[in-house]
Write an enzyme that holds these catalytic residues in place. Structure first.
Site, PDB file in Angstrom:
ATOM      1  CB  THR A 180     -12.202 -20.904 -30.268  1.00 50.52           C
ATOM      2  OG1 THR A 180     -13.463 -20.233 -30.236  1.00 50.52           O
ATOM      3  CG2 THR A 180     -11.154 -20.045 -29.620  1.00 50.52           C
ATOM      4  CE  LYS A 205     -13.663 -16.800 -30.419  1.00 48.05           C
ATOM      5  NZ  LYS A 205     -13.689 -17.376 -29.052  1.00 48.05           N
ATOM      6  CB  THR A 237     -20.609 -11.028 -27.069  1.00 40.71           C
ATOM      7  OG1 THR A 237     -20.275 -10.149 -28.117  1.00 40.71           O
ATOM      8  CG2 THR A 237     -21.638 -10.400 -26.190  1.00 40.71           C
ATOM      9  CD  GLU A 256     -19.202 -23.474 -28.941  1.00 39.06           C
ATOM     10  OE1 GLU A 256     -20.038 -23.618 -28.047  1.00 39.06           O
ATOM     11  OE2 GLU A 256     -17.990 -23.306 -28.727  1.00 39.06           O
ATOM     12  CG  ASN A 286     -19.823 -25.931 -25.544  1.00 37.41           C
ATOM     13  OD1 ASN A 286     -18.775 -25.320 -25.445  1.00 37.41           O
ATOM     14  ND2 ASN A 286     -20.796 -25.585 -26.370  1.00 37.41           N
TER      15      ASN A 286
END
Lengths: 392, 392
Positions: free
Chosen positions: A151, A173, A184, A262, A384
């Site tokens: 993602t 991932k 997770t 991220e 986010n």
């Protein structure tokens, strides 16, 4: 057949391709074996389990842990989608089973991506047409499969470990919404080790507790996360050796996930030593690795120590400040309830390292645990904040 | 004497001034009464309690909850400073007591700021010289006192509530490192209500549980946070009425803290309704309000609902997705385990509001709880990345 990876295990083929769930990027992964594979799994403990998890659980039971395929999509989580979500996940399995002439319950299905939007079944159906001919056992097939489950990850994640002819390999991932209990992220593991369902499940649970369940990117738990372990049952191995090897793989892939989290650029390893129980050590390590203030201090390379101690003291577990010793990248920083006089130059040099290792000695017992995490940056917030434009 | 605030209560004087702990900004606050005040407090449950908290606890005991002053500094937390920290906090009380001709144990002492650095006692001593003449009962004196306890707050926080001649007033600081058990920040409250130590303590505990302990800015618990309630014992009041009034004050000041949290611009109110127990409702509301992904979604005004549900499902409390109903700013969004068809225009209009109200109906019982929080922005990360340059 590849030398490394899932496709280096006899009979396992893969594919990864674009079917239109994401813009341009690959979004559809298959792992397949014509011969049955023994399958065990651990799933997120979230109450809002996504539809594919409910369907995969059912299929594992119905097939008596004997499956032939994993079908996974990215770009849409098929979570919080009600009865329609379940029907869509079931239909995905049914269409694939029909194409490959296998049973529906021999297919496990997974989704990852945005929550709350129905799976576009027309795209799934189109993508599954003549899928058998697209499967392959080359490195490219596997790399594509690893890419298509991503993602917001930057890099595909593939790990292989081996010992005396026993292989364990996986694609995974990670990225955001990563916090234990279980699992997770998505991780699909295959092995040629000959072990029973009970042995495989026990090994996976233990390995997950020491890796994925000690990993925190943002403390947020996903509705979709799953780890699957598939076995071709080819080679004998001592259970203990398999356990070690599987744990090694899970720790390696957890590290890759933390490194590629991220917006992060730094890995954080927190070891809590000499705790009364392993559970207490694990919980305290997790408290430190999950603290937003510790995470921003690692980004800023300053103001770290007080925040580590504040995080350590904030749980319900009794910690004695007078007994605690703290080391950062091997440098002694805190002991006897106060900061030590340190070489500032060395401290700041250490803070510039890619990996920040925090060692906390509680001096309360003999148990220890390690938690993995990453720093917090403005980039994480940006990703986010704008992840799902137009979605409720 | 002011009409509102601490100084509107008979006999209470204040000051706030700069003594050099922070650059240019005020950093030293005194609250004083020549007549003894009944004092109760709640403190952080953090294991690494700062030195001033340990000293204040001791003084409360030694004075039998009968004190005359609060001395507080910002810019330095006097936390993780070992024995020297305790001696410094004690000395601060002793010097002040000497200046005012009161007993040392009649002084409570508090610090907030950077952890791990010794209090510069030369500056404290200099600041305390002839301090008596600087105390005053005007609005300016109180405003200065409210300013001088701030750290990364943007605005001073003062609240007064009153009813039939009973007054309760406070000054407070908040901003970051804010998470319950207890107390989430510094808050100094004074009242003229005539109540026993036990009654005051019970009222403060109850009010804190419904306000400060349900407030989360970043889920990080501080080593220094404290709420003190002082009473001049002037006016009779029913305990029940006092309880209501005190809770009102604590909720108001908690809201101010959430609104002015580091880098935040939006207030988040999460109400969990119809839970089995009040404790479960409180824990679930806290889980949602503390989720970094929920917080970034509020900043981005998109992708909120799935993240709320993921946070709600992530605790050890059993939640039944099929029974959960979710409203955002009054708009029905989720029910029967799926997203509802909503007026997108209205949803996005709601997301632009200053306050995002999330109502979660569990349909499992009759208890409810509200948690307060804020959004997460790049500014928060920036503030906390560069908060303490040059500090370990």
């Amino acid at each position: 057949m590849s030398e490394l990876g899932l496709t280096s295990i006899n009979g396992i083929s893969c594919l990864g391709k674009h079917i239109g769930l994401k813009k341009k990027k690959k979004d559809f992964t298959i792992i397949f074996s014509a011969k049955p594979l023994t399958a065990v799994a651990v799933f997120t403990t979230n109450a809002f389990k996504a539809a594919p998890i409910l369907v995969s659980k059912k299929h594992l039971k119905k097939s008596k842990n004997c499956v032939k395929a994993i079908v996974a999509n990215s770009g849409n989580a098929n979570a919080c989608t009600g009865l329609q979500g379940i029907l869509d996940a079931e239909e995905t399995c049914a269409i694939f089973a029909n194409e490959l002439k296998i049973k529906k319950e021999e297919v496990l299905v997974f989704s990852t991506g945005v929550i709350g939007t129905a799976l576009p079944m027309d795209k799934i159906k189109q993508g599954l047409k003549k899928i058998k001919s697209q499967l392959g056992t080359t490195y490219v097939h596997e790399f594509n499969a690893a890419q298509a489950i991503l993602t917001t990850d930057n890099k595909p994640k593939q790990v292989t470990v081996q010992q005396n002819g026993i292989k364990i390999a996986c694609i995974a991932k990670g990225s955001g919404m990563i916090n234990p209990n279980m699992a997770t992220m998505l991780c699909f593991i295959a092995t040629n080790a000959k072990l029973s369902v009970a042995e495989l499940q026990k090994s996976l649970n233990l390995a997950a507790n020491q890796s994925f369940n000690q990993l925190s990117v943002d403390g947020c738990q996903s509705t979709n996360d799953s780890v699957v372990l598939l076995s071709t049952q080819e080679k004998q191995i001592e259970l203990e050796n398999f356990q070690k090897l599987l744990t090694e793989l899970c720790v390696k892939v957890s590290t890759k996930i933390a490194e590629d989290a991220e917006g992060a650029g730094k890995l954080m390893e927190v070891k809590v030593k000499n705790a009364k129980t392993q559970k207490q050590a694990a919980l305290l390590a997790k408290a430190v690795v999950s603290s937003d203030l510790v995470k921003t201090a690692i980004t800023g390379k300053t103001g770290l120590v007080g925040r580590i101690l504040a995080a350590l003291g904030s749980t319900f577990i009794k910690v004695n400040p007078a007994k605690v010793k703290l080391l950062i990248n091997g440098q002694k920083i805190f002991s006897h309830n106060q900061f030590l006089k340190v070489d500032y130059f060395l401290f700041h040099k250490n803070m510039h390292k890619k990996c920040i290792q925090i060692e906390i000695n509680l001096n309360q017992g003999k148990k220890e645990s390690v938690a993995l995490g990453c720093n917090l940056t403005k980039k994480y917030v940006e990703i986010n904040t704008f992840y799902a434009p137009g979605v409720l």
